[in-house]
Write an enzyme that holds these catalytic residues in place. Sequence first.
Site, PDB file in Angstrom:
ATOM      1  N   HIS A  25       0.842  -1.198   0.000  1.00 50.15           N
ATOM      2  CA  HIS A  25       0.000   0.000   0.000  1.00 50.15           C
ATOM      3  C   HIS A  25       0.873   1.241   0.000  1.00 50.15           C
ATOM      4  CE1 HIS A  25       0.479   1.574   4.164  1.00 50.15           C
ATOM      5  NE2 HIS A  25       0.740   0.316   4.467  1.00 50.15           N
ATOM      6  N   CYS A  26       0.317   2.337  -0.544  1.00 52.44           N
ATOM      7  CA  CYS A  26       0.974   3.641  -0.472  1.00 52.44           C
ATOM      8  C   CYS A  26       0.155   4.497   0.487  1.00 52.44           C
ATOM      9  CB  CYS A  26       1.075   4.268  -1.862  1.00 52.44           C
ATOM     10  SG  CYS A  26      -0.507   4.526  -2.677  1.00 52.44           S
ATOM     11  N   ALA A  27       0.213   5.808   0.365  1.00 54.88           N
ATOM     12  CA  ALA A  27      -0.465   6.682   1.313  1.00 54.88           C
ATOM     13  C   ALA A  27      -1.983   6.580   1.226  1.00 54.88           C
ATOM     14  CB  ALA A  27      -0.036   8.138   1.086  1.00 54.88           C
ATOM     15  N   ARG A  29      -3.650   4.145  -1.372  1.00 49.92           N
ATOM     16  CA  ARG A  29      -4.161   3.045  -2.180  1.00 49.92           C
ATOM     17  C   ARG A  29      -3.612   1.685  -1.767  1.00 49.92           C
ATOM     18  NH1 ARG A  29      -2.068   5.631  -7.477  1.00 49.92           N
ATOM     19  NH2 ARG A  29      -1.196   7.101  -5.976  1.00 49.92           N
TER      20      ARG A  29
END
Length: 461
Positions: A25-27, A29
């Site tokens: 995961h990113c910030a 998504r």
Amino acid sequence: MDYAKTAQQIYEKVGKKENLISAAHCATRLRLVLADNAKCDAKAVEDIEGVKGVFSASGQMQIILGTGVVNKVYDEFIAISGLAAASKEEVKAAAAAKQNVFKRAIKTLGDVFVPIIPAIVASGFLMGIMEALNFMVGNGFLNMDTSGSIYVFANLFANTAYTFLPILIAFSAAKAFGGNPFLGAVIGMIMIHPSLQNAWTVATQGVLQTQKVWFGLYSVDMVGYQGHVIPVIIAVWVLCFIEKRLHKLVPAMLDLFVTPLVSVFVTGYLTLSIIGPVFVTVENGIINGILTLLTLPLGLGSMVMGGLYSLTVVGGIHHMYTVIDVGQIAQYGFTYWLPLASAANLAQGAATLAVALKTRNAKIKAVALPSSLSCFMGITEPAIFGVNLRHFKPFVCGAIGGAAGAMYASLAGLGASGTGVTGIFGMLLCLHDPVNYLIMMAVSVGVAFALTWFFGFKDEA
């Protein structure tokens, strides 16, 4: 919100463990690499509580959950699926393995240029600022001591990244190709060695020296490769190819000495005698061809490319445009491609903003509003994949707005002093011509917003 329930529903709709390769995961998504995207019910995923949008990009299924939510859903998802937690880089690598040769080549270009973009952006911004200051001082709009250390040093710093660009590219390319980045840097240094005539002086002085190569078979110009991109990348690829094979062939006790020596010498000779001359010609042909397209009468070439630009983002091939930007800056002092990209990005942001303001659907609004703002800053994927493509007509309206803005940029002769930044902050690369940049922004945003508002989006909420 029940994070475990959301994670469980996502897990079921994407095809469960047998369809999952990796997850990160990113910030904002959740990023999944799936064995078969056809087994994922993307529409059902969109309807899950907490999910603000779903799109596929760069071989990944990306599920927008939002800051503060995604990490909690991710933890539950990992626990339910039994997958090992992965970093974004590991997920990208897994996604790349599924892509075809062309897309892998484009991804490699991105891997080469993304790490050096901060250096290019810093130099580009500073070059833009210094150009604006020089203009204002030279025309009496500003009284400033141009002999002071701050002004003199700033002028010196402004073009540093571009002066030594082959070294930056070579170092980054060697890492991307799996070779020793320091040997890559040496190849970059060879290509701009002081013993070679500086490429910037050829236009005024001509070629001052040639050298016979391959036992007198033919001669090459002893000219450096300042400002060139493609020859550097090809040379470093050859270096890494040789180096990795020598590591397998040379005995361990000799590897430290033999492999670097042979790799650098052979690659260096090939670069100055074959790779450099051939691929400089190729690169110049590409750059000149693109400029010819962008300067077609009435801005028609730029209009077409401005309209198609967002499609290349969808296809994931937009990373290659840094090569065009850097090449044009090296040849002409400005890139005429970046304003085109800015027009396209701003227009997609405006189309998304129109959707956000017109819709009464809270879920669509929650995705569209922040996505439009990030698009205005140059980050387009959430707006394009999360909103515009889902409703399609806003994407078309954004493409038309991008075409209109790019056409104006071409007619105005708008160029940027650097690359790496588009949208609102792209203004900092056009401080020599801010009025035309603002007009280009107004045209792109105005056309895309108006078309989307009146024709491109019908609210069903």
